[in-house]
Design a protein around this motif. Sequence first.
Motif, PDB file in Angstrom:
ATOM      1  N   ARG A   3      63.639  85.408  27.059  1.00  0.00           N
ATOM      2  CA  ARG A   3      64.094  84.126  27.611  1.00  0.00           C
ATOM      3  C   ARG A   3      63.539  83.929  29.005  1.00  0.00           C
ATOM      4  O   ARG A   3      63.066  82.847  29.357  1.00  0.00           O
ATOM      5  N   GLY A   4      63.590  84.978  29.818  1.00  0.00           N
ATOM      6  CA  GLY A   4      63.075  84.862  31.177  1.00  0.00           C
ATOM      7  C   GLY A   4      61.583  84.603  31.201  1.00  0.00           C
ATOM      8  O   GLY A   4      61.091  83.798  31.990  1.00  0.00           O
ATOM      9  N   LEU A   5      60.833  85.293  30.316  1.00  0.00           N
ATOM     10  CA  LEU A   5      59.388  85.087  30.255  1.00  0.00           C
ATOM     11  C   LEU A   5      59.060  83.686  29.795  1.00  0.00           C
ATOM     12  O   LEU A   5      58.166  83.027  30.324  1.00  0.00           O
ATOM     13  N   ARG A   6      59.809  83.202  28.791  1.00  0.00           N
ATOM     14  CA  ARG A   6      59.580  81.849  28.280  1.00  0.00           C
ATOM     15  C   ARG A   6      59.813  80.811  29.364  1.00  0.00           C
ATOM     16  O   ARG A   6      59.064  79.849  29.511  1.00  0.00           O
ATOM     17  N   ASP A   7      60.831  81.030  30.170  1.00  0.00           N
ATOM     18  CA  ASP A   7      61.164  80.043  31.194  1.00  0.00           C
ATOM     19  C   ASP A   7      60.100  79.935  32.273  1.00  0.00           C
ATOM     20  O   ASP A   7      59.941  78.889  32.894  1.00  0.00           O
ATOM     21  N   ALA A  42      62.425  77.045  38.970  1.00  0.00           N
ATOM     22  CA  ALA A  42      63.301  77.721  39.936  1.00  0.00           C
ATOM     23  C   ALA A  42      64.570  78.256  39.289  1.00  0.00           C
ATOM     24  O   ALA A  42      65.319  79.002  39.908  1.00  0.00           O
ATOM     25  N   ARG A  43      64.814  77.835  38.023  1.00  0.00           N
ATOM     26  CA  ARG A  43      66.036  78.207  37.299  1.00  0.00           C
ATOM     27  C   ARG A  43      67.269  77.795  38.094  1.00  0.00           C
ATOM     28  O   ARG A  43      68.194  78.586  38.311  1.00  0.00           O
ATOM     29  N   GLU A  44      67.259  76.522  38.497  1.00  0.00           N
ATOM     30  CA  GLU A  44      68.363  75.973  39.280  1.00  0.00           C
ATOM     31  C   GLU A  44      68.929  74.728  38.610  1.00  0.00           C
ATOM     32  O   GLU A  44      68.188  73.929  38.013  1.00  0.00           O
ATOM     33  N   THR A  45      70.226  74.551  38.731  1.00  0.00           N
ATOM     34  CA  THR A  45      70.934  73.392  38.200  1.00  0.00           C
ATOM     35  C   THR A  45      71.525  72.621  39.359  1.00  0.00           C
ATOM     36  O   THR A  45      72.212  73.202  40.211  1.00  0.00           O
ATOM     37  N   TYR A  67      72.194  83.437  31.399  1.00  0.00           N
ATOM     38  CA  TYR A  67      72.448  83.037  30.016  1.00  0.00           C
ATOM     39  C   TYR A  67      72.915  81.590  29.947  1.00  0.00           C
ATOM     40  O   TYR A  67      72.469  80.816  29.087  1.00  0.00           O
ATOM     41  N   GLN A  68      73.806  81.184  30.843  1.00  0.00           N
ATOM     42  CA  GLN A  68      74.338  79.827  30.833  1.00  0.00           C
ATOM     43  C   GLN A  68      73.251  78.812  31.145  1.00  0.00           C
ATOM     44  O   GLN A  68      73.215  77.727  30.552  1.00  0.00           O
ATOM     45  N   PHE A  69      72.342  79.150  32.061  1.00  0.00           N
ATOM     46  CA  PHE A  69      71.230  78.243  32.353  1.00  0.00           C
ATOM     47  C   PHE A  69      70.359  78.079  31.113  1.00  0.00           C
ATOM     48  O   PHE A  69      69.965  76.959  30.763  1.00  0.00           O
ATOM     49  N   ASP A  70      70.040  79.185  30.446  1.00  0.00           N
ATOM     50  CA  ASP A  70      69.223  79.111  29.229  1.00  0.00           C
ATOM     51  C   ASP A  70      69.908  78.275  28.161  1.00  0.00           C
ATOM     52  O   ASP A  70      69.267  77.504  27.448  1.00  0.00           O
ATOM     53  N   LEU A  71      71.199  78.432  28.036  1.00  0.00           N
ATOM     54  CA  LEU A  71      71.961  77.679  27.049  1.00  0.00           C
ATOM     55  C   LEU A  71      71.942  76.188  27.374  1.00  0.00           C
ATOM     56  O   LEU A  71      71.731  75.347  26.486  1.00  0.00           O
TER      57      LEU A  71
END
Length: 247
Positions: free
Chosen positions: A133-137, A155-158, A170-174
């Motif tokens: 998941r991290g690599l895909r992102d 940036a993996r930020e909401t 996990y919640q960010f990916d979801l």
Amino acid sequence: MTGSAFVMDNEWMPERLLLIDDDLRLSQMLVQYLGDAGYSLICASTGREGLKLAQQDEWSLIILDLMLPDADGLDLCRQLRVGSTATIPILMLTARGDATDRIIGLEMGADDYLPKPFEPRELRARIKAILRRGLRDTTQRQALRFGRLELDREARETRVDGQLRELTSYQFDLLVAMAERAGRVLSREQLMDMVKGETLEAFDRSIDVHISRIRAAIEDNPKQPKRIITLRGAGYIFARSQDGEDQ
């Protein structure tokens, strides 16, 4: 002999894993098994040692047992969710059938859980899915915007109204998985398969805990959600249009 003495490095794989577990036999077995799979695993046999190692170095993932001789695993999970370790994915090991600990652990920020005893290859599959998941992102650069909500995949930020909202990895990916399929009804099983890369039991309810935490972070009123809608008996829908705003 401390668990941190068990190390097996593999130069062609960068993923470094930290196992916090006082079961020395399990630790030795996993060092060998995961080392053969291309991972570098370092083990800590106490919560104090594990927290110190987590804060001192960089890790791709932390495997945390809830039953430790000197610390409560849930408290340690909470401590790992602040400061320099806040974004490291956590895979929680729990006693078989202890649903309460699993739910509390997820609420405190764990990304996934695995009941003991477990098959090593299942642990490996969970680790692989989380790291994938991290690599895909990292390959997804464009931010997703839905009205006042912005999901920055790089940036993996909401953010809502420009204000950062805290979510676990996990919640960010979801949330991203749902946003990418806005307007579609997604069952719990579909969501778990999208994010975890594997299908879990049909009655697993951990996804509901994560949805609740996401709503608390991004909804104006989590009790009357307008971004993530529940369809009873069917699953969830991420709304294309939110609060009367256009995407």
